[in-house]
Write an enzyme that holds these catalytic residues in place. Structure first.
Site, PDB file in Angstrom:
ATOM      1  CB  ALA A 275      -0.910  -0.021   1.221  1.00 48.32           C
ATOM      2  NE  ARG A 278      -6.585   4.102  -5.433  1.00 48.94           N
ATOM      3  CZ  ARG A 278      -6.938   2.899  -5.909  1.00 48.94           C
ATOM      4  NH1 ARG A 278      -6.507   1.807  -5.321  1.00 48.94           N
ATOM      5  NH2 ARG A 278      -7.730   2.786  -6.953  1.00 48.94           N
ATOM      6  CB  ALA A 325     -14.720   9.421  -1.472  1.00 47.75           C
ATOM      7  CG  HIS A 449     -21.395  17.577  30.051  1.00 49.98           C
ATOM      8  ND1 HIS A 449     -20.025  17.423  30.054  1.00 49.98           N
ATOM      9  CD2 HIS A 449     -21.869  16.927  31.144  1.00 49.98           C
ATOM     10  CE1 HIS A 449     -19.679  16.718  31.119  1.00 49.98           C
ATOM     11  NE2 HIS A 449     -20.783  16.396  31.796  1.00 49.98           N
TER      12      HIS A 449
HETATM   13  P1  FAD Z   1     -13.022   6.035  -8.572  1.00 58.00           P
HETATM   14  O1  FAD Z   1     -13.815   5.824  -7.356  1.00 58.00           O
HETATM   15  O2  FAD Z   1     -11.734   5.310  -8.709  1.00 58.00           O
HETATM   16  O3  FAD Z   1     -13.973   5.692  -9.792  1.00 58.00           O
HETATM   17  C1  FAD Z   1     -13.508   5.699 -11.095  1.00 58.00           C
HETATM   18  C2  FAD Z   1     -14.349   4.734 -11.896  1.00 58.00           C
HETATM   19  O4  FAD Z   1     -14.051   4.919 -13.265  1.00 58.00           O
HETATM   20  C3  FAD Z   1     -14.061   3.261 -11.603  1.00 58.00           C
HETATM   21  O5  FAD Z   1     -15.255   2.610 -11.219  1.00 58.00           O
HETATM   22  C4  FAD Z   1     -13.522   2.697 -12.918  1.00 58.00           C
HETATM   23  O6  FAD Z   1     -13.969   1.378 -13.166  1.00 58.00           O
HETATM   24  C5  FAD Z   1     -14.117   3.664 -13.920  1.00 58.00           C
HETATM   25  N1  FAD Z   1     -13.368   3.781 -15.171  1.00 58.00           N
HETATM   26  C6  FAD Z   1     -12.067   4.154 -15.322  1.00 58.00           C
HETATM   27  N2  FAD Z   1     -11.749   4.209 -16.621  1.00 58.00           N
HETATM   28  C7  FAD Z   1     -12.868   3.862 -17.305  1.00 58.00           C
HETATM   29  C8  FAD Z   1     -13.175   3.715 -18.699  1.00 58.00           C
HETATM   30  N3  FAD Z   1     -12.266   3.963 -19.639  1.00 58.00           N
HETATM   31  N4  FAD Z   1     -14.423   3.332 -19.037  1.00 58.00           N
HETATM   32  C9  FAD Z   1     -15.368   3.076 -18.090  1.00 58.00           C
HETATM   33  N5  FAD Z   1     -15.137   3.202 -16.775  1.00 58.00           N
HETATM   34  C10 FAD Z   1     -13.903   3.584 -16.391  1.00 58.00           C
HETATM   35  N6  FAD Z   1     -11.306   8.160   0.380  1.00 58.00           N
HETATM   36  C11 FAD Z   1     -11.945   8.800   1.367  1.00 58.00           C
HETATM   37  O7  FAD Z   1     -12.319   9.977   1.207  1.00 58.00           O
HETATM   38  N7  FAD Z   1     -12.210   8.186   2.565  1.00 58.00           N
HETATM   39  C12 FAD Z   1     -11.828   6.918   2.803  1.00 58.00           C
HETATM   40  O8  FAD Z   1     -12.082   6.394   3.880  1.00 58.00           O
HETATM   41  C13 FAD Z   1     -11.155   6.210   1.781  1.00 58.00           C
HETATM   42  N8  FAD Z   1     -10.770   4.935   1.966  1.00 58.00           N
HETATM   43  C14 FAD Z   1     -10.158   4.265   0.945  1.00 58.00           C
HETATM   44  C15 FAD Z   1      -9.754   2.949   1.173  1.00 58.00           C
HETATM   45  C16 FAD Z   1      -9.132   2.238   0.163  1.00 58.00           C
HETATM   46  C17 FAD Z   1      -8.725   0.814   0.415  1.00 58.00           C
HETATM   47  C18 FAD Z   1      -8.901   2.855  -1.101  1.00 58.00           C
HETATM   48  C19 FAD Z   1      -8.252   2.092  -2.221  1.00 58.00           C
HETATM   49  C20 FAD Z   1      -9.266   4.163  -1.325  1.00 58.00           C
HETATM   50  C21 FAD Z   1      -9.891   4.890  -0.299  1.00 58.00           C
HETATM   51  N9  FAD Z   1     -10.281   6.216  -0.468  1.00 58.00           N
HETATM   52  C22 FAD Z   1     -10.900   6.887   0.551  1.00 58.00           C
HETATM   53  C23 FAD Z   1     -10.039   6.937  -1.733  1.00 58.00           C
HETATM   54  C24 FAD Z   1     -11.337   6.983  -2.575  1.00 58.00           C
HETATM   55  O9  FAD Z   1     -11.765   5.662  -2.845  1.00 58.00           O
HETATM   56  C25 FAD Z   1     -11.082   7.732  -3.875  1.00 58.00           C
HETATM   57  O10 FAD Z   1     -10.555   9.007  -3.597  1.00 58.00           O
HETATM   58  C26 FAD Z   1     -12.373   7.896  -4.656  1.00 58.00           C
HETATM   59  O11 FAD Z   1     -12.957   6.649  -4.973  1.00 58.00           O
HETATM   60  C27 FAD Z   1     -12.109   8.664  -5.955  1.00 58.00           C
HETATM   61  O12 FAD Z   1     -13.291   8.790  -6.677  1.00 58.00           O
HETATM   62  P2  FAD Z   1     -13.262   8.943  -8.280  1.00 58.00           P
HETATM   63  O13 FAD Z   1     -14.684   9.101  -8.688  1.00 58.00           O
HETATM   64  O14 FAD Z   1     -12.290   9.976  -8.648  1.00 58.00           O
HETATM   65  O15 FAD Z   1     -12.668   7.573  -8.811  1.00 58.00           O
HETATM   66  P1  NAD Z   2      -0.377   6.770   1.147  1.00 62.99           P
HETATM   67  O1  NAD Z   2       0.245   7.775   0.268  1.00 62.99           O
HETATM   68  O2  NAD Z   2      -1.338   7.205   2.179  1.00 62.99           O
HETATM   69  O3  NAD Z   2       0.771   5.975   1.933  1.00 62.99           O
HETATM   70  C1  NAD Z   2       1.786   5.322   1.256  1.00 62.99           C
HETATM   71  C2  NAD Z   2       2.933   5.113   2.242  1.00 62.99           C
HETATM   72  O4  NAD Z   2       3.853   4.220   1.646  1.00 62.99           O
HETATM   73  C3  NAD Z   2       3.685   6.390   2.583  1.00 62.99           C
HETATM   74  O5  NAD Z   2       3.841   6.495   3.976  1.00 62.99           O
HETATM   75  C4  NAD Z   2       5.044   6.190   1.893  1.00 62.99           C
HETATM   76  O6  NAD Z   2       6.103   6.832   2.555  1.00 62.99           O
HETATM   77  C5  NAD Z   2       5.175   4.689   1.911  1.00 62.99           C
HETATM   78  N1  NAD Z   2       6.028   4.118   0.865  1.00 62.99           N
HETATM   79  C6  NAD Z   2       6.119   4.491  -0.432  1.00 62.99           C
HETATM   80  N2  NAD Z   2       6.961   3.671  -1.091  1.00 62.99           N
HETATM   81  C7  NAD Z   2       7.407   2.766  -0.178  1.00 62.99           C
HETATM   82  C8  NAD Z   2       8.302   1.654  -0.239  1.00 62.99           C
HETATM   83  N3  NAD Z   2       8.902   1.300  -1.377  1.00 62.99           N
HETATM   84  N4  NAD Z   2       8.532   0.948   0.888  1.00 62.99           N
HETATM   85  C9  NAD Z   2       7.928   1.295   2.059  1.00 62.99           C
HETATM   86  N5  NAD Z   2       7.079   2.336   2.167  1.00 62.99           N
HETATM   87  C10 NAD Z   2       6.818   3.045   1.068  1.00 62.99           C
HETATM   88  O7  NAD Z   2      -1.003   5.679   0.152  1.00 62.99           O
HETATM   89  P2  NAD Z   2      -2.020   4.481   0.414  1.00 62.99           P
HETATM   90  O8  NAD Z   2      -2.034   4.113   1.847  1.00 62.99           O
HETATM   91  O9  NAD Z   2      -1.691   3.450  -0.606  1.00 62.99           O
HETATM   92  O10 NAD Z   2      -3.408   5.129   0.036  1.00 62.99           O
HETATM   93  C11 NAD Z   2      -3.604   5.662  -1.282  1.00 62.99           C
HETATM   94  C12 NAD Z   2      -4.538   6.828  -1.253  1.00 62.99           C
HETATM   95  O11 NAD Z   2      -5.874   6.386  -1.046  1.00 62.99           O
HETATM   96  C13 NAD Z   2      -4.276   7.794  -0.107  1.00 62.99           C
HETATM   97  O12 NAD Z   2      -3.260   8.705  -0.406  1.00 62.99           O
HETATM   98  C14 NAD Z   2      -5.609   8.480   0.027  1.00 62.99           C
HETATM   99  O13 NAD Z   2      -5.696   9.484  -0.950  1.00 62.99           O
HETATM  100  C15 NAD Z   2      -6.581   7.357  -0.300  1.00 62.99           C
HETATM  101  N6  NAD Z   2      -7.095   6.746   0.952  1.00 62.99           N
HETATM  102  C16 NAD Z   2      -7.765   7.523   1.845  1.00 62.99           C
HETATM  103  C17 NAD Z   2      -8.250   6.972   3.015  1.00 62.99           C
HETATM  104  C18 NAD Z   2      -9.006   7.849   3.965  1.00 62.99           C
HETATM  105  O14 NAD Z   2      -9.384   8.949   3.571  1.00 62.99           O
HETATM  106  N7  NAD Z   2      -9.259   7.417   5.195  1.00 62.99           N
HETATM  107  C19 NAD Z   2      -8.055   5.631   3.305  1.00 62.99           C
HETATM  108  C20 NAD Z   2      -7.359   4.860   2.387  1.00 62.99           C
HETATM  109  C21 NAD Z   2      -6.884   5.431   1.213  1.00 62.99           C
END
Ligand code: FAD
Ligand code: NAD
Length: 470
Positions: A275, A278, A325, A449
Site C-alpha cells: 500500500a 495510488r 472521495a 455535555h
Molecule cells: P473512482 O472511485 O476510482 O472511480 C472511477 C471509476 O471509473 C471506476 O469505477 C472505474 O472502473 C471507472 N473507469 C475508469 N476508466 C474507465 C473507462 N475507460 N471506461 C469506463 N469506466 C472507467 N477516500 C476517502 O475519502 N475516505 C476513505 O475512507 C477512503 N478509503 C479508501 C480505502 C481504500 C482501500 C482505497 C483504495 C481508497 C480509499 N479512499 C478513501 C479513496 C477513494 O476511494 C477515492 O478518492 C475515490 O474513490 C475517488 O473517486 P473517483 O470518482 O475519482 O474515482
Molecule cells: P499513502 O500515500 O497514504 O501511503 C503510502 C505510504 O507508503 C507512505 O507512507 C510512503 O512513505 C510509503 N512508501 C512508499 N513507497 C514505499 C516503499 N517502497 N517501501 C515502504 N514504504 C513506502 O497511500 P495508500 O495508503 O496506498 O493510500 C492511497 C490513497 O488512497 C491515499 O493517499 C488516500 O488518498 C486514499 N485513501 C484515503 C483513506 C481515507 O481517507 N481514510 C483511506 C485509504 C486510502
C-alpha cells in the site's frame, strides 16, 4: 455482423465512482442530458474496493477485538465472556452486502434523476466522441457523441516493480475480501491504507509488521498528531519498521528489506500487503490522443475542473491530490452545475482528511507548521482527551484537539485531532472554517455535555487563555 450504433448526449461522464456518479445525479437534476459510462461497477473504488468496505472491515475487527479483550479478562468494566470465534466468510459477506446495497443505490439514484448508466469500457475517439465496446443494442460498439466530456476515471494502485502483485503479494482489493487470515501479514507502506487495514488485521488476530520507507508512519501528517497512533500500534503488538526499504522477495518467498544501516534482512510472511499509494488513471482508454496538459501524473485542471481542452473536464483522483472521495463528489457536483450554466468555482476553504486508524486522525485546514510556512502569525492551542469526561467513559483518553487561528483577528485556519471517534468531529471543524468562524464563535457556542465535542470548545477557550477544564 454487428453495426456501430451512435447516440448523442449533452454530458458524457467516463467513470461511475463518487466523482462521476455525483456529477450524473446533479446533472440529471438540472435537466442536462447525461450518460455515465462505467467499466467495472457503479460506485467506483470508494464503494466497491475502498472507503466503504474498508470501514466495514475495520468495524468488524474492532468488535472482534473488543470481545477478545473481554474474554482475556483484562476489561476494567467487569465484563467477561468466552473467547470469540470468527466466521470470516460471514464477515466478508456482511461487508459485501453493504457494498451491494450502496452500489445498487447509485444505479437507482442515477435513474431516478434521469441520467443513463451504461455498463462498458469507454475509449476516447476525440474530445467529443467516446466508443463503448459491446454496449450497442445488437451487442456491437456504441458511439456516444457529447457536448461535454467529463473524465472521472479515478486511480489505480501503485505496484512496486520489484514486488509485483500476485501470490502472497496483495493490494488493498484482495485484503478487503480475505478467504482466510494470514498468520503473519507484512504491510509495505505506513500510510492511510497500510495502517487502516494493518490495524484491522491485527485486531482480527494476525501478527502484523509495517515496513515504512520514511522516518515515521503517516508521514503526511505532523509528528505530534501521529504519536498516539504509533503508541497504540506498539501496545497492540504491531511491529513498525521505519526507514526500511523493500528490496523484493527472496527465493524462499521471504520479504527482503534494507534497514537504516544498509544491512539486508529477510522477513517471513504469509501475505504481503503493498500500500504505497495510488496514481491517477490516465491509461487504457486512449486519453493520450487528446494531448491534455498534465500536472505530474494527473490531468491538470483549473478552479472549475476544466482541462486544457475546451468542454473536456476532469474530477477526482484522475485530477490528482487529495485523492479523497468527498473531494471527488464536490467536484462532480460543481462540474454538473457549471455545465448547466451556473457560475461556480472550486474554492473550498478546506478539504478534511480523516485516517480511520486507532485512534482516528483528522486534519482540516492549516497546521501550525503550514501557517508558519505561509508567514501567518498564529494562536494555537490543544486540549487533551485525558481531560474530557466522555473520552474517559469510552475508555479512550489518548489524543487531543488542536486549533490554529490567525493571531490578529482569531479567525480559525485549521483543526487537527487524534482520538477515539474524532472522524465525527471533522464536520464541526470544516464547517467552522468554511463559515469563517473565530475562536470566540466556537468558545461561545454551547457544546453538549458529555461529548467529545467539548474538547473542540475547550481548545478554542484555551487558545483565548481561559480553558475551563484544564
Ligand atoms: P473512482 O472511485 O476510482 O472511480 C472511477 C471509476 O471509473 C471506476 O469505477 C472505474 O472502473 C471507472 N473507469 C475508469 N476508466 C474507465 C473507462 N475507460 N471506461 C469506463 N469506466 C472507467 N477516500 C476517502 O475519502 N475516505 C476513505 O475512507 C477512503 N478509503 C479508501 C480505502 C481504500 C482501500 C482505497 C483504495 C481508497 C480509499 N479512499 C478513501 C479513496 C477513494 O476511494 C477515492 O478518492 C475515490 O474513490 C475517488 O473517486 P473517483 O470518482 O475519482 O474515482
Ligand atoms: P499513502 O500515500 O497514504 O501511503 C503510502 C505510504 O507508503 C507512505 O507512507 C510512503 O512513505 C510509503 N512508501 C512508499 N513507497 C514505499 C516503499 N517502497 N517501501 C515502504 N514504504 C513506502 O497511500 P495508500 O495508503 O496506498 O493510500 C492511497 C490513497 O488512497 C491515499 O493517499 C488516500 O488518498 C486514499 N485513501 C484515503 C483513506 C481515507 O481517507 N481514510 C483511506 C485509504 C486510502
Amino acid at each position: 455482423m454487428s453495426q456501430t450504433q451512435t447516440i448523442e448526449t449533452q454530458l458524457l461522464v467516463i467513470g461511475g465512482g463518487p466523482g462521476g456518479y455525483i456529477a450524473g445525479i446533479r446533472a440529471g437534476q438540472l435537466g442536462v442530458k447525461t450518460i455515465v459510462v462505467e467499466g467495472v461497477n457503479a460506485g467506483g473504488t470508494c464503494l466497491n474496493i475502498g472507503c466503504i468496505p474498508s470501514k466495514a472491515l475495520i468495524h468488524a475487527a474492532e468488535e472482534f477485538a473488543k470481545v477478545a479483550s473481554y474474554a482475556a479478562g483484562t476489561s476494567p468494566l467487569g465484563i467477561s465472556v468466552q473467547a470469540p470465534a470468527l466466521d470470516l466468510a460471514k464477515t466478508v459477506e456482511w461487508k459485501a452486502g453493504i457494498v451491494r446495497k450502496l452500489t445498487g443505490g447509485v444505479s437507482a439514484l442515477l435513474k431516478k434523476n434521469g441520467a443513463q448508466l451504461i455498463k462498458g469500457w469507454a475509449t476516447i475517439v476525440d474530445g467529443k466522441t467516446v466508443e463503448v465496446a459491446g454496449a450497442g443494442e445488437d451487442g456491437g460498439a456504441l458511439r456516444i457523441k457529447c457536448e461535454h466530456l467529463l473524465l472521472a476515471t479515478g486511480s489505480d494502485v501503485v505496484e512496486l516493480p520489484f514486488l509485483p502483485f500476485g501470490g502472497k503479494v496483495i493490494s488493498s482489493t484482495e485484503a478487503l475480501s480475505p478467504t482466510s487470515l494470514p498468520k503473519h501479514l507484512i504491510v509495505v507502506g505506513g500510510g492511510y491504507i497500510g495502517l487502516e487495514l494493518g490495524t484491522a488485521y491485527r485486531k482480527l488476530g494476525c501478527e502484523v509488521t509495517v515496513v515504512e520507507a520514511q522516518d515515521r508512519i503517516l508521514p503526511a501528517y505532523d509528528a505530534e498528531l501521529t504519536k498516539p497512533v504509533a503508541t497504540h500500534l506498539q501496545k497492540a503488538g504491531v511491529k513498525v519498521l521505519v526507514k526500511h526499504s523493500v528490496l523484493g522477495l527472496s527465493d524462499n518467498g521471504a520479504l527482503r528489506v534494507r534497514d537504516p544501516d544498509g544491512a539486508e534482512l529477510t522477513l517471513d510472511a504469509d501475505q504481503i500487503l503493498v500500500a504505497v499509494g495510488r496514481r491517477p488513471k490516465t491509461d487504457g482508454f486512449n486519453l493520450e490522443s487528446l494531448g491534455l496538459d498534465l500536472a505530474g501524473k494527473a490531468i491538470r485542471i483549473d478552479d472549475q475542473c476544466k482541462t486544457s481542452m475546451r468542454n473536456v473536464w476532469a474530477i477526482g483522483d484522475v485530477a490528482g491530490e487529495p485523492m479523497l472521495a468527498h473531494r471527488a463528489m464536490a467536484q462532480g457536483e460543481l462540474v454538473a452545475e457549471v455545465v448547466s450554466g451556473k457560475k461556480r468555482h472550486f474554492m473550498p476553504a478546506a478539504i478534511p482528511a480523516v485516517c480511520f486508524t486507532d485512534p482516528e486522525v483528522v486534519v482540516v485546514g492549516l497546521s501550525p507548521d503550514d501557517a508558519k510556512a505561509q508567514g501567518i502569525e498564529i494562536k494555537t492551542s490543544m486540549f487533551p482527551f485525558a481531560a474530557n469526561g466522555r473520552a474517559m467513559s469510552l475508555e479512550s483518553t489518548d489524543g487531543f484537539v488542536r486549533v490554529v487561528a490567525r493571531a490578529n483577528d482569531h479567525r480559525i485556519l485549521g483543526w487537527q485531532a487524534v482520538g477515539v471517534q474524532v472522524s465525527e468531529l471533522s464536520i464541526a471543524f470544516v464547517q467552522s472554517i468554511e463559515m469563517g468562524a473565530t475562536l470566540e464563535d466556537i468558545a461561545g457556542t454551547i457544546h453538549p455535555h458529555p461529548t467529545l465535542g467539548e474538547a473542540v470548545q475547550e481548545a478554542a477557550l484555551r487558545a483565548l487563555g481561559h480553558a475551563l477544564h484544564i
